[in-house]
Scaffold this motif. Structure first.
Motif, PDB file in Angstrom:
ATOM      1  N   LEU A  69      19.132  30.024   6.699  1.00 47.02           N
ATOM      2  CA  LEU A  69      19.252  30.802   7.938  1.00 47.02           C
ATOM      3  C   LEU A  69      18.756  29.984   9.131  1.00 47.02           C
ATOM      4  O   LEU A  69      19.400  29.958  10.184  1.00 47.02           O
ATOM      5  N   ARG A  70      17.619  29.327   8.939  1.00 49.58           N
ATOM      6  CA  ARG A  70      17.080  28.518  10.038  1.00 49.58           C
ATOM      7  C   ARG A  70      18.059  27.426  10.451  1.00 49.58           C
ATOM      8  O   ARG A  70      18.223  27.138  11.634  1.00 49.58           O
ATOM      9  N   PRO A  80       7.311  36.674   6.709  1.00 46.19           N
ATOM     10  CA  PRO A  80       7.525  36.931   8.142  1.00 46.19           C
ATOM     11  C   PRO A  80       7.646  35.623   8.913  1.00 46.19           C
ATOM     12  O   PRO A  80       6.870  34.691   8.711  1.00 46.19           O
ATOM     13  N   GLU A  81       8.643  35.549   9.773  1.00 39.11           N
ATOM     14  CA  GLU A  81       8.894  34.309  10.510  1.00 39.11           C
ATOM     15  C   GLU A  81       9.562  34.638  11.831  1.00 39.11           C
ATOM     16  O   GLU A  81      10.509  35.441  11.881  1.00 39.11           O
ATOM     17  N   ALA A  82       9.072  34.035  12.910  1.00 40.06           N
ATOM     18  CA  ALA A  82       9.676  34.249  14.220  1.00 40.06           C
ATOM     19  C   ALA A  82      11.138  33.831  14.197  1.00 40.06           C
ATOM     20  O   ALA A  82      11.484  32.766  13.700  1.00 40.06           O
ATOM     21  N   GLY A  83      11.986  34.689  14.707  1.00 38.13           N
ATOM     22  CA  GLY A  83      13.407  34.377  14.780  1.00 38.13           C
ATOM     23  C   GLY A  83      14.224  34.934  13.641  1.00 38.13           C
ATOM     24  O   GLY A  83      15.449  34.988  13.717  1.00 38.13           O
ATOM     25  N   LEU A  84      13.576  35.345  12.540  1.00 37.07           N
ATOM     26  CA  LEU A  84      14.288  35.933  11.411  1.00 37.07           C
ATOM     27  C   LEU A  84      13.936  37.412  11.295  1.00 37.07           C
ATOM     28  O   LEU A  84      12.777  37.794  11.456  1.00 37.07           O
ATOM     29  N   ALA A  85      14.940  38.216  11.028  1.00 37.83           N
ATOM     30  CA  ALA A  85      14.737  39.651  10.825  1.00 37.83           C
ATOM     31  C   ALA A  85      15.220  40.006   9.433  1.00 37.83           C
ATOM     32  O   ALA A  85      16.087  39.332   8.864  1.00 37.83           O
ATOM     33  N   GLN A  86      14.669  41.048   8.862  1.00 40.82           N
ATOM     34  CA  GLN A  86      15.137  41.505   7.553  1.00 40.82           C
ATOM     35  C   GLN A  86      14.930  43.001   7.424  1.00 40.82           C
ATOM     36  O   GLN A  86      14.129  43.609   8.129  1.00 40.82           O
ATOM     37  N   ARG A  87      15.696  43.570   6.508  1.00 43.51           N
ATOM     38  CA  ARG A  87      15.696  45.014   6.304  1.00 43.51           C
ATOM     39  C   ARG A  87      15.771  45.286   4.803  1.00 43.51           C
ATOM     40  O   ARG A  87      16.499  44.604   4.068  1.00 43.51           O
ATOM     41  N   LEU A  88      15.010  46.247   4.343  1.00 40.01           N
ATOM     42  CA  LEU A  88      15.008  46.593   2.922  1.00 40.01           C
ATOM     43  C   LEU A  88      16.341  47.216   2.533  1.00 40.01           C
ATOM     44  O   LEU A  88      16.840  48.123   3.203  1.00 40.01           O
ATOM     45  N   ILE A  89      16.932  46.710   1.459  1.00 37.94           N
ATOM     46  CA  ILE A  89      18.149  47.309   0.910  1.00 37.94           C
ATOM     47  C   ILE A  89      17.785  48.292  -0.192  1.00 37.94           C
ATOM     48  O   ILE A  89      18.280  49.413  -0.241  1.00 37.94           O
ATOM     49  N   LEU A  90      16.917  47.860  -1.104  1.00 38.76           N
ATOM     50  CA  LEU A  90      16.515  48.744  -2.193  1.00 38.76           C
ATOM     51  C   LEU A  90      15.221  48.247  -2.816  1.00 38.76           C
ATOM     52  O   LEU A  90      14.839  47.089  -2.660  1.00 38.76           O
ATOM     53  N   GLU A  91      14.569  49.138  -3.501  1.00 34.13           N
ATOM     54  CA  GLU A  91      13.434  48.797  -4.357  1.00 34.13           C
ATOM     55  C   GLU A  91      13.742  49.363  -5.739  1.00 34.13           C
ATOM     56  O   GLU A  91      14.069  50.543  -5.866  1.00 34.13           O
ATOM     57  N   ILE A 106      17.932  42.345   3.138  1.00 30.35           N
ATOM     58  CA  ILE A 106      18.990  41.614   3.821  1.00 30.35           C
ATOM     59  C   ILE A 106      18.361  40.980   5.057  1.00 30.35           C
ATOM     60  O   ILE A 106      17.622  41.627   5.798  1.00 30.35           O
ATOM     61  N   ALA A 107      18.605  39.693   5.251  1.00 29.17           N
ATOM     62  CA  ALA A 107      17.949  38.931   6.322  1.00 29.17           C
ATOM     63  C   ALA A 107      18.999  38.258   7.193  1.00 29.17           C
ATOM     64  O   ALA A 107      20.081  37.884   6.734  1.00 29.17           O
ATOM     65  N   TRP A 108      18.650  38.085   8.468  1.00 24.41           N
ATOM     66  CA  TRP A 108      19.556  37.455   9.415  1.00 24.41           C
ATOM     67  C   TRP A 108      18.744  36.874  10.572  1.00 24.41           C
ATOM     68  O   TRP A 108      17.555  37.149  10.695  1.00 24.41           O
ATOM     69  N   ARG A 109      19.396  36.067  11.386  1.00 30.56           N
ATOM     70  CA  ARG A 109      18.732  35.543  12.571  1.00 30.56           C
ATOM     71  C   ARG A 109      18.650  36.635  13.628  1.00 30.56           C
ATOM     72  O   ARG A 109      19.660  37.258  13.964  1.00 30.56           O
ATOM     73  N   GLU A 110      17.459  36.845  14.142  1.00 29.87           N
ATOM     74  CA  GLU A 110      17.223  37.962  15.056  1.00 29.87           C
ATOM     75  C   GLU A 110      18.119  37.902  16.284  1.00 29.87           C
ATOM     76  O   GLU A 110      18.552  38.928  16.803  1.00 29.87           O
ATOM     77  N   GLU A 111      18.444  36.699  16.738  1.00 32.37           N
ATOM     78  CA  GLU A 111      19.236  36.550  17.951  1.00 32.37           C
ATOM     79  C   GLU A 111      20.742  36.621  17.699  1.00 32.37           C
ATOM     80  O   GLU A 111      21.544  36.568  18.625  1.00 32.37           O
ATOM     81  N   ASP A 112      21.140  36.780  16.443  1.00 33.21           N
ATOM     82  CA  ASP A 112      22.563  36.765  16.092  1.00 33.21           C
ATOM     83  C   ASP A 112      23.190  38.124  16.398  1.00 33.21           C
ATOM     84  O   ASP A 112      22.952  39.096  15.695  1.00 33.21           O
ATOM     85  N   ALA A 113      23.992  38.156  17.453  1.00 33.93           N
ATOM     86  CA  ALA A 113      24.663  39.407  17.838  1.00 33.93           C
ATOM     87  C   ALA A 113      26.109  39.428  17.356  1.00 33.93           C
ATOM     88  O   ALA A 113      26.896  40.262  17.795  1.00 33.93           O
ATOM     89  N   SER A 114      26.461  38.528  16.437  1.00 35.40           N
ATOM     90  CA  SER A 114      27.827  38.457  15.926  1.00 35.40           C
ATOM     91  C   SER A 114      28.271  39.807  15.376  1.00 35.40           C
ATOM     92  O   SER A 114      27.579  40.401  14.546  1.00 35.40           O
TER      93      SER A 114
END
Length: 301
Positions: free
Chosen positions: A136-137, A152-163, A272-280
């Motif tokens: 991703l970086r 946790p890392e500046a510039g990367l965002a993530q969201r829980l899909i499942l546990e 699921i993780a992505w670049r925080e600035e990615d507005a694609s």
């Protein structure tokens, strides 16, 4: 010469009548005649014979009409394709994923995305969670499906899909294989088949932490990179391990017993993780589908 000249000439070249061509273009006839004369002067050739009724195309006009049609059609296609990519309806989306995601989450999410956006090319690449963060970086992938969650890392965002819970994976001949459930501490004397502990994050760290909370540090029997390799080694009696419940369901009948763990539960979070600035739009559509899937996933969310 501009696109306007091409559009004007195609109209008159097809209508062979200045009045009808002007009506088709929603302009007055004198400006149309003036633009066509400018085009002929720039090209240095006569495109239309005006002294005939109807107007006739010259040989040069025939050729220019054919080429102008191709150019305008190509431009229209480029505009349409660009708009579709901009709306996330076409283009390419690169997804990095951990192997265990293939047993819960990823097939449904990717399948739904393909159904909704069949013209987007999906490029899938299996990798470890730490590799997902690096990819991703470096922009080698657009989205990552990670287990465990990325650090946790500046510039990367993530969201829980499942546990989902981990279960014990034991050789069929193991003394605890026939049990309906076991406590994690009962595996303290067994050697474990594990993934690499470094770089972080790693599933191994999650398993080691759970084992230490149960009163022991797991002894390593073999380090592997892929779940299928781990399952094969467990079936061969090399050691035991913990695997996500969905993966266990998919691997039945391979000489391995999967036994639920008693409380406290050890869970396998998938994010699921992505670049925080990615507005694609393509990335945003995938995030929306993953969020929808989490809301309806039976027994996982």
């Amino acid at each position: 010469m501009g696109l306007r000249h091409l559009r004007y000439f195609v109209a008159i070249g097809e209508e062979l009548n200045f009045t009808r061509a002007a009506e088709r273009l929603h302009i007055a006839q004198p400006p149309l005649s003036q633009q066509i004369r400018q085009l002929e002067e720039e090209l240095g050739v006569t495109l239309l014979q005006r002294n005939s009724r109807p107007v006739r195309r010259t040989e040069a006009g025939e050729l220019f009409l054919a080429r102008a049609r191709v150019l305008l059609a190509s431009l229209d296609d480029a505009v349409a394709d660009t708009r579709r990519v901009g709306r996330g309806q076409a283009g390419k989306l690169a997804i990095g994923f951990v192997g265990s995601a293939m047993f819960a989450g990823l097939p449904d999410i990717v399948g739904a995305y393909r159904d909704e956006h069949p013209d987007v090319a999906l490029v899938l690449d299996e990798m470890l969670a730490a590799d997902i963060a690096e990819a991703l970086r470096r922009r080698r992938i657009d989205v990552g499906i990670a287990r465990p969650a990325l650090l946790p890392e500046a510039g990367l965002a993530q969201r829980l899909i499942l546990e989902e819970p981990y279960v014990a994976a034991l050789p069929r001949a193991h003394p605890l294989a026939a049990r309906s459930d076991i406590a994690l501490g009962e595996l303290s004397d067994d050697a474990f088949v594990l993934y690499p502990a470094r770089p972080e994050p790693s599933v191994t760290s999650l398993i080691v932490t759970a084992c230490q909370a149960a009163g022991f540090t797991p002894r390593l029997a073999q380090e592997v990179l892929h779940l299928q390799t781990a399952i094969g080694l467990i079936a061969a009696g090399v050691g035991v391990s913990l695997v996500p419940k969905a993966a266990a369901r998919a691997q039945s009948g391979r000489g391995v017993a999967y036994v639920p763990l008693t409380a406290p539960a050890v869970v396998a979070p998938l994010t699921i993780a992505w670049r925080e600035e990615d507005a694609s739009p393509a990335v945003q559509r995938l995030l929306e589908i993953a969020t929808r899937w989490r809301a309806i996933a039976p027994g996982h969310a």
